[in-house]
Design an enzyme around this catalytic site. Structure first.
Site, PDB file in Angstrom:
ATOM      1  N   CYS A 160      68.340  54.964  94.880  1.00 42.28           N
ATOM      2  CA  CYS A 160      67.352  55.015  93.849  1.00 42.28           C
ATOM      3  C   CYS A 160      68.147  52.585  93.163  1.00 42.28           C
ATOM      4  O   CYS A 160      67.943  52.702  92.095  1.00 42.28           O
ATOM      5  CB  CYS A 160      67.339  55.772  92.830  1.00 42.28           C
TER       6      CYS A 160
ATOM      7  N   CYS B 264      64.750  33.621 108.307  1.00 42.29           N
ATOM      8  CA  CYS B 264      65.363  32.576 107.932  1.00 42.29           C
ATOM      9  C   CYS B 264      67.093  33.649 107.365  1.00 42.29           C
ATOM     10  O   CYS B 264      66.803  35.082 106.984  1.00 42.29           O
ATOM     11  CB  CYS B 264      64.744  31.737 106.657  1.00 42.29           C
TER      12      CYS B 264
END
Length: 1066
Positions: A796, A879
Site C-alpha cells: 500500500c 528512459c
C-alpha cells in the site's frame, strides 16, 4: 395558627437555608436578608434555634459598640465553622474544635454562649481539650447545621447594622436586651445547653459583706470579679492572670464595697488599683492559721526567719522564702527548725505561688508557670539594699501611707509603674525589701516577738552567699531558653519563615512548634486583625492581609497593639496620599487595599487612573498626518525628526530630511529613519532603500526584503510567500529552494539542517497557519524517511519504522505481511528459506507465477529507489532517468547511480558537468540495451548461464497476443496499468524485444558478468577514455589482438565491477 407574616418569614428562612446547604460559599446580599431583618416578629420567633436575646444580654458589658463588635467577631468565626461543615470538601480535622486554638480562644471563647452554638452544630461530645462530634456520627446533620448557620448569619448582620446605625428597626437592640423571661423560657427545651452556659454565675458577697481573699495570692482582699473565670482577685494578680492571650478579653466587675465603682475592661490602669490600707494590719501569730476570711488580711510571720510580713506579701521580705515554708537548719522564734512535711506524692507545690497542683499537671493551675520553673531570684541590688537600710534607719512616717509608683526590675531592668509586684516584661516578682515600710510602724512588737535579724551590713553580705546557686540556675535557664529560641529561628529560616514571624508566633500563642502554628493559624489571626482594624475605624476602608501582617510583626504578636498600629499606619498613608492630591474620594483607600498598603504602588495606580483619559484620547485620535517635508522652516523639521525618531545626531536628521525631499519621492518615512540609523553614506542609503526583487523586479527597502542564507538573492514579501506556498502544496519538500537561483542543494544533509532551521523562522511570519502546519508535516516525513530503520510497505506504499530483526514485517496501515528484503508478499514457504531459494520455489511450484512467465520475473525485479527504498513495480524500458516521487531523488533505473544537475557533478574530470547526466558502469542497462539479443545471449552462454528463449511451461497467452509485461501508460483520464502488448518475436520467450533485453541484462547483473570480454577494440578505447580519462595508443610493433588484450586487462584491473555499484548495494 401562625399569621401571614410568620408564614412568609418561615418560607424565606427555609429558602435561604436550602441555598446555604446547596452552596456553602453562598454570599447573601443585604437586600436578600433585609425582609428577614425588617419583620416585626419578636426575637424568639425569628431565632428558633439560637437564643439571640439571651446571647446578647449575657455579653452586654461596657459600651454597646465594644461588646457588639466582640460578639460580631465571634459570630463571624462561628459562621465559618458552619460553612466548613456544609462544604463538600471539609477541613481535615472538622470533627473536633480545640480550645487551645488562638483564634477560637480570642473570639468564640471570649463570649458567653459560644461553645453551645458549637453544640448546636453537633459538637456534643466533651473532650479534655475541646469539643467533638460523637464517635458513631459519620457526617454532620446538614439541615441542622444550615439552619443554625443561617441564624448566626442573621444575628451577625443585625449587629453590623446596629453598629452602622442603619437597622430598619430602631428598637432592635432594646428588643434583644429587654426581652422578658417568659419569652425566653418558651425556647428552654430547644436551647437548654445555651441557657446553662450563658446564665451568669453567682455574684460575690452582697453589699456590705466582707470580700473574700484573692484566689491567686490568698492574702490581698479580692476587689474584682471575672464572670468568665468565676474567680475573685486583687488588682495586682488580676493584671498578671488576665495578661494571658486566652483571657485578655475577659470583662471584670468591681465588687460591692470595694474601691472600684465601675466595671473594668480587660486592661486595668495601674493607677486605679488600690492598695489595702495599712490600718487593716494587726499583729498576732494566731492570724496565720485562722481560716476566717476576715482574719486572712493580717500580717504573717515567716516560719524560717520569723520576720513579720505584710498580708499581701507572698515571699518573706528578708529570706524570700514562700509563705508557710520551713527551711531546715534555720530556727525562728516560733519553730524548732524541723522539716516541714512534704506534699503528698500525687501533688507538687509551685515554686512561685506555693499552690499544690495535681501530679499530672505540667503548668501551675494558678500562675501557669512550669513545674520545674525556679523561684524568683533573691539577689538584692546594692542600690536598692542601701535605700532599704536607709529607710529602716530614718523611719520616715510618710512611707507607711505612700507606695513607690515606679520601680525597676532586678532581672530585666524594665521600668514598671503602679503598685504591682510582678514585672510586666519577665513576670518576675519584685524585690520585697524596699516595699515593706509598714514594718517601721511596729518596732516594739518586732523587738519583743523575735530576735533581731541582724544589721543591714550583715544582710547585704549574707544574701549573695545564700543566693549564688539560684542566680546560676537563672542564668542557665536564660541560656537554655535563648538556645531554644535560636534553634526555632534557624528552623524557621530553613522553612522560609523570618525570625520576626517565629518570635511573634511564640509571643502570641506560646506554642512550642511555631512553624506549624504559622502555617495553620496565622492566616486566621491576620484576618481577625484586618477585621478588627476595619471595625475600629470604618472610614479607613478595608484592610489587607499584608498590612495586618506588617503590624502584627511590628508589635511582636500583640493583637490589640497590632490593630492600633494597623489603623495608625493606614491613617498615615491616607494622609500622605491626600497631600499628593489623592483623597479617599479619588480611590486612595481602594488602591491601598489592592496593593497591600504599598504607598508607592498605590500612587502609581492612582496616577495611571488619572492619566487614563489622556491615554484614551491619545490613542483614539486619528493617525497623525505626515508632515510636509517641503516646509520653509528646515530647522523645525530637523528638530522634529531628531526628537520624535531618536536619531543619533543632528547630521543624521539632516540626511534623513534630504532623502525625504528628493524627487521622485519613493521612500517611506520609517524606512528612511531605519536606514539612516545604520549608515550615513548617501549612495549606500539609496541602494539600501531601492533593493530590486530577484523574481518580479519590484524595488523595496532592504529591511522589507526577504533573503535566504543559501544565496544573496533578495525577494519581495509577496513573491516569497507565493513561492513557498505553492512549493508546499504542490511540490516536494526538496523543492523549497530559492526561486531565483535554485539553491541550496537539499540532497546534502549538512546544508539541510541549517537551511531549514533558519527557513522555519521566516515561514512562520510569512505563511498562513495552514501552510505553515503543512511545512512542518512534510519536514517531519522527510526526516523520518532518512532513518535507516524506515521501511515502505510493498502493498500500500505506507511508510513506517521497523526495528525488529525478522524478515517478516506487517504493515500497520493495510496489515499485509511481506518480506523485508525481497519485498514479496510473505508466505509460509518463505520461512527458513533465503529470498533466492523462495523465488526458485515459486517458479517451480506456484502455478500463478508460472502463468505470468517472465513478466512476473521482471515485475519482481522492479525499481527500488536507492535513497528512500521505495519500490516501483515497473519495467526498465524507455528512459533510464528515474525521478522518485517520494524523496525527489534522481537516479538511473539500471544501475541506481545518481543523476546530476548542471554544475552539480562531484567528479572534477567530468566533461559533461554542464548538463544533466549520470555515470553508469559498463554492465548497466543504459549501455547494454544497445546490444543485440544474440550478443547478450552469447555473453550468458560463455559463462554457462541458462536463459529462456521460449515462454515457460504453463504460461497463459494474453488475449490478442503481445508482450505480457505490465506498464503504466498515460491516458486522457490519467494513468492506467496494462500489459505492454508489443509484438513478441520468436525466440524471445514471449516478450517484446525491449523487455527481453531487460530480462537478459538482469541475468547478466545477477551473475556479475563483465560485458567487456565481448568488447571490440573501438569499444575498449571508448570505455578507457570514459572511465580512465586517457586516450590509449597501441605500442610500437604491438599487433591488434595484443593491444585489445592489454586494454581489456587494464580496464578490468582499474575499473572493476564490484560493490561500488549502487545496484549491488541495494
Amino acid at each position: 395558627m401562625p399569621g401571614d407574616e410568620e408564614r412568609g418569614f418561615l418560607a424565606a428562612r427555609e429558602e435561604l437555608a436550602s441555598a446555604l446547604r446547596w452552596d456553602s460559599a453562598q454570599v447573601f446580599p443585604l437586600e436578600q436578608l433585609m425582609p428577614l431583618l425588617a419583620t416585626s416578629l419578636p426575637p424568639a420567633a425569628r431565632y428558633l434555634q439560637l437564643d439571640a436575646g439571651r446571647l446578647v444580654r449575657c455579653n452586654a458589658h461596657g459600651e454597646p459598640r465594644n461588646y457588639l463588635n466582640t460578639l460580631s467577631t465571634a459570630l463571624n468565626i462561628l459562621e465559618k465553622y458552619g460553612r466548613n461543615l456544609l462544604s463538600p470538601q471539609r477541613p481535615r480535622y472538622w470533627r473536633s474544635v480545640k480550645f487551645n486554638n488562638p483564634v477560637f480562644r480570642s473570639t468564640v471563647d471570649a463570649v458567653q454562649g459560644g461553645r453551645d452554638v458549637l453544640r448546636l452544630y453537633g459538637y456534643t461530645e466533651e473532650r479534655p481539650d475541646g469539643l467533638s462530634f460523637p464517635e458513631g456520627q459519620e457526617e454532620p446533620d446538614e439541615y441542622q447545621v444550615a439552619v443554625v448557620t443561617l441564624e448566626v448569619l442573621l444575628l451577625r448582620t443585625e449587629l453590623s447594622l446596629l453598629l452602622q446605625n442603619t437597622h430598619p428597626r430602631q428598637n432592635a437592640l432594646d428588643q434583644l436586651l429587654r426581652e422578658s423571661v417568659e419569652d425566653g423560657m418558651l425556647q428552654l427545651s430547644e436551647f437548654h445547653p445555651l441557657l446553662r452556659e450563658i446564665v451568669p454565675g453567682p455574684r460575690p458577697s452582697a453589699q456590705g459583706s466582707t470580700p473574700g481573699p484573692c484566689f491567686l495570692c490568698g492574702s490581698a482582699p479580692g476587689t474584682l470579679h471575672c464572670p468568665a473565670c468565676n474567680q475573685v482577685s486583687c488588682p495586682a494578680c488580676d493584671i498578671l492572670f488576665h495578661g494571658h492571650p486566652s483571657r485578655a478579653h475577659h470583662l471584670r466587675q468591681a465588687l460591692p464595697g470595694s474601691h472600684q465603682t465601675a466595671s473594668l475592661s480587660s486592661s486595668l490602669p495601674a493607677s486605679s488599683q488600690p492598695r489595702p490600707p495599712s490600718s487593716s494590719l494587726a499583729l498576732g501569730d494566731s492570724s496565720l492559721s485562722s481560716p476566717d476570711p476576715a482574719n486572712a488580711c493580717l500580717p504573717w510571720h515567716c516560719l524560717t526567719c520569723a520576720t513579720l510580713n505584710e498580708p499581701w506579701a507572698v515571699f518573706c521580705a528578708v529570706c524570700s522564702q514562700p509563705k508557710g515554708c520551713k527551711v531546715p537548719g534555720i530556727e525562728g522564734s516560733h519553730g524548732t527548725g524541723g522539716l516541714e512535711p512534704e506534699p503528698a506524692r500525687d501533688q507538687w507545690a509551685c515554686q512561685s505561688c506555693t499552690f499544690e497542683n495535681e501530679a499530672a499537671a505540667v503548668l501551675c493551675a494558678i500562675c501557669e508557670r512550669p513545674r520545674l520553673a525556679q523561684p524568683p531570684s533573691l539577689v538584692v541590688d546594692s542600690h536598692d539594699a542601701g535605700v532599704c537600710q536607709q529607710s529602716l534607719k530614718q523611719e520616715d512616717p510618710l512611707l507607711t501611707a505612700a507606695q513607690p509608683q515606679v520601680w525597676y526590675c532586678d532581672h530585666c531592668t524594665f521600668c514598671n509603674s503602679g503598685p504591682v509586684w510582678v514585672c510586666a516584661m519577665c513576670n518576675r516578682t519584685r524585690d520585697p525589701i524596699p516595699t515593706q515600710p509598714a514594718l517601721q510602724s511596729y518596732p516594739s512588737s518586732l523587738e519583743k516577738g523575735r530576735p533581731k535579724p541582724g544589721s543591714s551590713q550583715h544582710l547585704g553580705s549574707s544574701l549573695p552567699a545564700s543566693c549564688g546557686d539560684p542566680e546560676k540556675q537563672r542564668q542557665d535557664k536564660m541560656r537554655k531558653e535563648g538556645l531554644q529560641l535560636v534553634s526555632m529561628i534557624q528552623e524557621g529560616e530553613t522553612a522560609g519563615a523570618s525570625p520576626e514571624e517565629v518570635f511573634s508566633a511564640l509571643q502570641y500563642s506560646g506554642t512550642e512548634v511555631p512553624l506549624q502554628w504559622l502555617r495553620s493559624e496565622l492566616s486566621y489571626v491576620l484576618e481577625m486583625v484586618a477585621e478588627l482594624a476595619g471595625q475600629q475605624d470604618p472610614e479607613l476602608g478595608a484592610f489587607s492581609c499584608q498590612e495586618a501582617r506588617k503590624a502584627w510583626l511590628d508589635r511582636h504578636g500583640n493583637l490589640d497593639e497590632a490593630v492600633e498600629e494597623c489603623v495608625r499606619a493606614r491613617r498615615r498613608k491616607v494622609h500622605e496620599l491626600q497631600s499628593l492630591g489623592f483623597g479617599p474620594k479619588e480611590g486612595s483607600l481602594q488602591a491601598l487595599f489592592q496593593h497591600g498598603g504599598d504607598v508607592a504602588r498605590a500612587l502609581t495606580e492612582l496616577q495611571r487612573q488619572r492619566l487614563e483619559p489622556f491615554h484614551q484620547r491619545l490613542w483614539d485620535r486619528d493617525p497623525e498626518p505626515t508632515p510636509c517635508w517641503d516646509g520653509l522652516d528646515r530647522q523645525s523639521l530637523v528638530r522634529r525628526l531628531l526628537a520624535v525618531y531618536t536619531l543619533p545626531s543632528w547630521g543624521r536628521a539632516e540626511l534623513a530630511l534630504a532623502l525625504l525631499q528628493e524627487t521622485p519621492r519613493n521612500y517611506e518615512l520609517l524606512d528612511v529613519v531605519e536606514a539612516v540609523r545604520h549608515s550615513q553614506d548617501r549612495a549606500f542609503l539609496r541602494r539600501l532603500l531601492a533593493q530590486e526583487c530577484a523574481v518580479c523586479g519590484w524595488a523595496l527597502p532592504r529591511n522589507r526584503m526577504q533573503a535566504l542564507i543559501s544565496c544573496e538573492c533578495t525577494i519581495c514579501p509577496e513573491c516569497f510567500r507565493q513561492h513557498f506556498t505553492i512549493a508546499l502544496k504542490e511540490k516536494h519538500i526538496t523543492d523549497m529552494v530559492c526561486p531565483a537561483c535554485g539553491r541550496p542543494d537539499l540532497t546534502d544533509d549538512a546544508q539541510l539542517l541549517s537551511y531549514f532551521s533558519t527557513l522555519d523562522i521566516q515561514l512562520r511570519e510569512s505563511l498562513d497557519p495552514d501552510a505553515y502546519a503543512l511545512f512542518h508535516k512534510k519536514l517531519t516525513e522527510a526526516v523520518l524517511m532518512r532513518d535507516p530503520k524506515f521501511l515502505w510497505c510493498a502493498q500500500c506504499s505506507f511508510g513506517f519504522i521497523y526495528e525488529r530483526e525478522q524478515l517478516e514485517a506487517t504493515c500497520p496501515q493495510c496489515h499485509q505481511t511481506f518480506c523485508v528484503r525481497c519485498k514479496r508478499q510473505w508466505e509460509e514457504q518463505h520461512r527458513g528459506r533465503s529470498c533466492e531459494d523462495f523465488q526458485n520455489w515459486k517458479r517451480t511450484n506456484d502455478p500463478e507465477y508460472q502463468a505470468q512467465g517472465l513478466a512476473m520475473y521482471l515485475q519482481e525485479n522492479g525499481i527500488d529507489c536507492p535513497k528512500c527504498k521505495f519500490s516501483y513495480a515497473l519495467a526498465r524500458g524507455g528512459c533510464m532517468h528515474f525521478h522518485c516521487t517520494q524523496c525527489r531523488h534522481q537516479f538511473c533505473s539500471g544501475c541506481y547511480n545518481a543523476f546530476y544537475a548542471k554544475n552539480k557533478c562531484p567528479d572534477p574530470n567530468c566533461k559533461v558537468k554542464k548538463s544533466l547526466h549520470g555515470h553508469h558502469p559498463r554492465d548497466c542497462l543504459f549501455y547494454l540495451r544497445d546490444w543485440t539479443a544474440a550478443r547478450l545471449q552469447k555473453l550468458l552462454q560463455d559463462n554457462n548461464v541458462m536463459f529462456n528463449t521460449e515462454p515457460p511451461a504453463g504460461t497463459r497467452a494474453v488475449p490478442g497476443g503481445g508482450c505480457r509485461v505490465m506498464e503504466q501508460k498515460e491516458v486522457h483520464s490519467g494513468f492506467r496499468d496494462e500489459a505492454c502488448g508489443k509484438e513478441t518475436p520468436p525466440g524471445y520467450a514471449g516478450l517484446c524485444q525491449a523487455h527481453y533485453k531487460e530480462y537478459l541484462v538482469s541475468l547478466i547483473n545477477a551473475h556479475s558478468l563483465d560485458p567487456a570480454t565481448l568488447y571490440e577494440v573501438e569499444e575498449l578505447e571508448t570505455a578507457t577514455i570514459r572511465y580512465l580519462h586517457l586516450a590509449p595508443q597501441p605500442a610500437d610493433g604491438e599487433d591488434l589482438p595484443a593491444y585489445q588484450a592489454r586494454l581489456l586487462q587494464k580496464l578490468r584491473e582499474e575499473v572493476p565491477l564490484g560493490q561500488s555499484i549502487a545496484r549491488r548495494r541495494k
